[in-house]
Scaffold this active site. Structure first.
Site, mmCIF file in Angstrom:
data_model
loop_
_atom_site.group_PDB
_atom_site.id
_atom_site.type_symbol
_atom_site.label_atom_id
_atom_site.label_comp_id
_atom_site.label_asym_id
_atom_site.label_seq_id
_atom_site.Cartn_x
_atom_site.Cartn_y
_atom_site.Cartn_z
ATOM 1 N N TYR A 150 3.206 3.761 0.510
ATOM 2 C CA TYR A 150 2.771 5.123 0.820
ATOM 3 C C TYR A 150 2.799 5.971 -0.452
ATOM 4 C CZ TYR A 150 3.221 3.792 5.698
ATOM 5 O OH TYR A 150 3.071 3.159 6.908
ATOM 6 N N CYS A 184 -5.474 0.410 6.899
ATOM 7 C CA CYS A 184 -4.168 1.068 6.852
ATOM 8 C C CYS A 184 -3.025 0.075 7.080
ATOM 9 C CB CYS A 184 -4.108 2.222 7.842
ATOM 10 S SG CYS A 184 -4.537 1.783 9.536
ATOM 11 N N HIS A 185 -3.331 -1.114 7.615
ATOM 12 C CA HIS A 185 -2.283 -2.124 7.809
ATOM 13 C C HIS A 185 -1.758 -2.646 6.475
ATOM 14 C CE1 HIS A 185 -6.009 -4.482 7.495
ATOM 15 N NE2 HIS A 185 -5.252 -5.463 7.025
ATOM 16 N N ASN A 187 -5.929 7.338 11.234
ATOM 17 C CA ASN A 187 -7.101 6.573 10.827
ATOM 18 C C ASN A 187 -7.850 6.087 12.078
ATOM 19 O OD1 ASN A 187 -8.925 4.679 9.843
ATOM 20 N ND2 ASN A 187 -7.369 3.274 9.079
ATOM 21 N N GLU A 202 -4.238 -12.294 6.076
ATOM 22 C CA GLU A 202 -4.771 -12.053 4.730
ATOM 23 C C GLU A 202 -4.042 -12.860 3.669
ATOM 24 O OE1 GLU A 202 -5.357 -7.946 3.764
ATOM 25 O OE2 GLU A 202 -6.447 -7.552 5.629
#
Length: 156
Positions: free
Chosen positions: A92, A123-124, A115, A150
């Site tokens: 953040y 945003c993850h 979002n 990912e």
């Protein structure tokens, strides 16, 4: 708004579109508007790309996104989120610095929470200062699953 469901092994997502743009992605368990589903070319393409991503076959999206709402600051944060590469995370604090306001860590968290197009606006990929998983509108288990996907691990 047009709406299209996307059943997946992580649950059912709902895509929201308007005027040829993706304006919303409802995560599994999110309350959705009570409107009839309507398939459009952009929603069909978004469904295809989302399912490819969830299957580990897509690392980037090419869709016309038009996030619904948001303050100028929130929109700035959302643009910064889109710059986080697939498979990487940012804190953040790093996002706050990227938007030119390093003290706005909590505001960045609120922008993430608001979002309207998660996953497409990733945003993850934002984690706590020590690398821990912190709040996610779809729940920490979904966030963990997306980050593992990912990193090349199979999505549950």
């Amino acid at each position: 708004m047009e709406l299209l469901s996307v059943p997946s092994r992580l649950g059912t997502f709902f895509l929201g579109g308007e005027a040829g743009h993706i304006i919303r992605l409802y995560l599994p368990g999110d309350p959705t508007p009570r409107i009839a589903e309507h398939e459009t070319p952009v929603l069909s393409e978004a469904r295809r790309q989302l399912l490819e991503y969830l299957a580990g076959r897509r690392t980037a999206f090419s869709l016309p996104l038009a996030p619904d709402g948001g303050t100028p600051f929130q929109r700035q944060v959302w643009r910064a989120l889109e710059a986080i590469p697939f498979g990487e995370t940012r804190t953040y604090g790093q996002i706050a610095a990227a938007v030119g306001n390093p003290k706005a860590v909590r505001a960045v968290g609120q922008a993430n929470h608001r979002n309207p197009i998660p996953i497409f606006i990733p945003c993850h990929r934002v984690v706590g200062a020590d690398g821990t998983l912190t709040g996610y509108a779809g729940g920490l288990e979904l966030k963990r699953s997306l980050l593992e996907l990912e990193r090349g691990k199979e999505c549950p």
